[in-house]
Design a protein around this motif. Structure first.
Motif, short mmCIF file in Angstrom:
data_model
loop_
_atom_site.label_atom_id
_atom_site.label_comp_id
_atom_site.label_asym_id
_atom_site.label_seq_id
_atom_site.Cartn_x
_atom_site.Cartn_y
_atom_site.Cartn_z
N ALA A 49 3.78 8.64 14.81
CA ALA A 49 3.35 9.93 14.25
C ALA A 49 2.50 10.73 15.24
O ALA A 49 2.28 11.93 15.04
N GLY B 208 9.27 5.05 1.97
CA GLY B 208 10.09 6.23 1.71
C GLY B 208 9.85 6.92 0.39
O GLY B 208 10.69 7.71 -0.07
N THR B 209 8.68 6.69 -0.23
CA THR B 209 8.42 7.28 -1.55
C THR B 209 8.50 8.81 -1.50
O THR B 209 9.12 9.43 -2.36
N ALA C 17 0.80 -1.23 0.00
CA ALA C 17 0.00 0.00 0.00
C ALA C 17 0.84 1.28 0.00
O ALA C 17 0.58 2.20 0.77
N GLN D 250 0.47 0.38 18.83
CA GLN D 250 0.52 1.81 18.48
C GLN D 250 0.11 2.05 17.03
O GLN D 250 -0.02 3.19 16.59
N TYR E 128 0.45 -3.31 9.05
CA TYR E 128 1.76 -3.06 8.43
C TYR E 128 2.91 -3.78 9.12
O TYR E 128 3.78 -4.34 8.47
C1 SAM Z 1 -0.49 3.94 3.70
S1 SAM Z 1 1.05 3.49 4.43
C2 SAM Z 1 2.10 4.77 3.85
C3 SAM Z 1 2.89 4.32 2.65
C4 SAM Z 1 3.79 5.42 2.11
N1 SAM Z 1 3.03 6.52 1.57
C5 SAM Z 1 4.72 4.86 1.03
O1 SAM Z 1 4.74 5.36 -0.08
O2 SAM Z 1 5.40 3.87 1.31
C6 SAM Z 1 0.81 3.91 6.12
C7 SAM Z 1 2.04 3.78 7.01
O3 SAM Z 1 1.70 4.24 8.31
C8 SAM Z 1 2.52 3.53 9.24
N2 SAM Z 1 1.96 3.70 10.59
C9 SAM Z 1 0.89 3.09 11.18
N3 SAM Z 1 0.69 3.58 12.42
C10 SAM Z 1 1.66 4.51 12.64
C11 SAM Z 1 2.00 5.36 13.71
N4 SAM Z 1 1.30 5.33 14.85
N5 SAM Z 1 3.05 6.20 13.56
C12 SAM Z 1 3.78 6.24 12.42
N6 SAM Z 1 3.52 5.43 11.38
C13 SAM Z 1 2.48 4.59 11.47
C14 SAM Z 1 2.53 2.12 8.72
O4 SAM Z 1 3.65 1.39 9.21
C15 SAM Z 1 2.59 2.37 7.20
O5 SAM Z 1 3.93 2.33 6.75
#
Ligand code: SAM
Length: 375
Positions: free
Chosen positions: A225, A38-39, A9, A274, A251
């Motif tokens: 985050a 990391g995109t 995703a 988390q 994830y």
């Molecule tokens: C939709 S994906 C993002 C993908 C990203 N745009 C890319 O191109 O790879 C959402 C991301 O949010 C992360 N995530 C989930 N809960 C989080 C949190 N509490 N703090 C930081 N990252 C979190 C997941 O590990 C996942 O990598």
């Protein structure tokens, strides 16, 4: 670069490419607090902006550092990855040494449920190289090898099904031998080639600036985050991010195979709790799941609005999962309302985008919204 790490995703790179180009300028700072593979960070640096990356998933942040280590490797003496195939072959253990190696490197015995015994020999040879890098303090090679290793594990495993079989711990019924040496060496080759192309592209676009400076300014952090206290108030020009689509993905659990080889208990036992909006939540009641998601996202939005400069932009890419538990809610409309009424951000732009059929299986999300706000 974007196609190197195996990660679910993720953005297609044109999305952050266009958003970074149109909403920021050279030398600006661009943050992605849900950075994934990391995109955004890669596109940010390619456009000579400063990248800040955060993700809860420690294997994701490490892969991103692997990409930057590869750029560094290509710009420096390029020493240590030539003849990688021979190096792997010369480290292949005997079948009767496997248990000892597994114990020495703290590898989980469960690997035997996922991989053919001959494939395990190759994977352990690569693990040995990675541990040697660690002992010799060769972080750059360690990160590149680990990036290649984590990117091929799904394909080296005997689980042929969709990756959620791995997420959900569905072990393969039959073991299949895979050509793990070729998978790994091709990946190393791809990493080096993509890094060379990245450097050429950067130099063509910015002949007078030094890529090393913008690379040095990057901040890649494994963290939550909901707590961006390590980022200074009003220091970010643009946020480009895509939070988890509620109830669509787990994830951290997608990294199950990597965790068997390089166990990170903290990630699996603690960080999973988390994780925002995880797929695991779909089994709970909607009056728990949705308010929890909104309260988590409010903490993230609070941090984003604090670190953004006045007039800075937030580009948010978000879709709605198909889980029954959230069907009654208009998640996107509610998040827009929260950002406007509680954080004073103005919505400037909204565009719906269909997601290609290849990705539809991912949590059943088939379209997403691209939203642009200004502080
Ligand atoms: C939709 S994906 C993002 C993908 C990203 N745009 C890319 O191109 O790879 C959402 C991301 O949010 C992360 N995530 C989930 N809960 C989080 C949190 N509490 N703090 C930081 N990252 C979190 C997941 O590990 C996942 O990598």
């Amino acid at each position: 670069m974007n196609s190197i790490p195996w990660y679910p995703a993720a953005f297609i790179s044109p999305i952050p490419k266009l958003l970074v180009a149109s909403l920021s300028e050279q030398g600006d700072t661009v943050l992605d607090p849900f950075g994934g593979k990391g995109t955004t960070a890669i596109e940010t640096i390619l456009q000579n902006r400063n990248a800040i990356y955060c993700d809860l998933n420690p294997f994701a942040a490490e892969s991103v550092e692997g990409l930057f280590a590869a750029l560094d490797y290509v710009m420096q003496e390029k020493n240590g990855l030539e003849n990688e195939r021979e190096r792997v072959i010369s480290n292949i253990p005997q079948l009767d040494e496997v248990d000892e190696i597994i114990q020495t490197y703290g590898v989980n015995l469960e690997i035997k449920d996922w991989f053919h015994e001959n494939t395990i020999l190759i994977l352990l040879a690569i693990v040995k190289l990675i541990h040697n890098d660690e002992n010799e303090g060769n972080t750059r090679l360690l990160l590149i090898r680990k990036l290649a290793f984590s990117s091929i594990l799904k394909f080296a495993s005997s689980q042929q099904g969709h990756f959620t079989y791995i997420t959900d711990n569905c072990k393969p019924v039959q073991k299949r031998e895979k050509d793990a040496i070729s998978l790994y060496c091709d990946k190393i080759e791809q990493i080096i080639q993509a890094s060379q192309e990245f450097i050429v592209q950067y130099k063509l676009a910015y002949p007078k600036t030094d890529l090393k400076i913008i690379l040095k300014n990057r901040k890649i952090v494994t963290g939550d985050a909901k707590d961006l206290s390590w980022i200074t108030d009003g220091s970010v020009d643009l946020v480009v991010t895509s939070p988890p689509y509620l109830c669509s993905q787990d994830y951290i659990k997608t990294m199950r195979l990597m965790n068997l080889f390089f166990e990170n208990r903290k990630a699996f036992d603690q960080d999973i709790n988390q994780e925002i909006g995880s797929r695991a939540m779909r089994r709970r009641k909607s009056d728990v799941v949705v308010p929890k998601f909104y309260s988590d996202m409010k903490m993230v939005f609070g941090n984003i609005s604090r670190v953004l400069k006045k007039d800075g932009f937030l580009a948010l890419v978000i879709g709605k999962g198909k889980a029954k538990v959230i069907s009654e809610y208009d998640i996107i409309a509610d998040l827009i309302e929260i950002l406007q009424s509680e954080y004073g951000l103005s919505l400037l732009f909204r565009q719906e985008r269909r997601i290609g059929s290849r990705v539809i299986q991912v949590g059943g999300v088939d379209k997403e919204s691209i939203l642009i706000f200004q502080k």
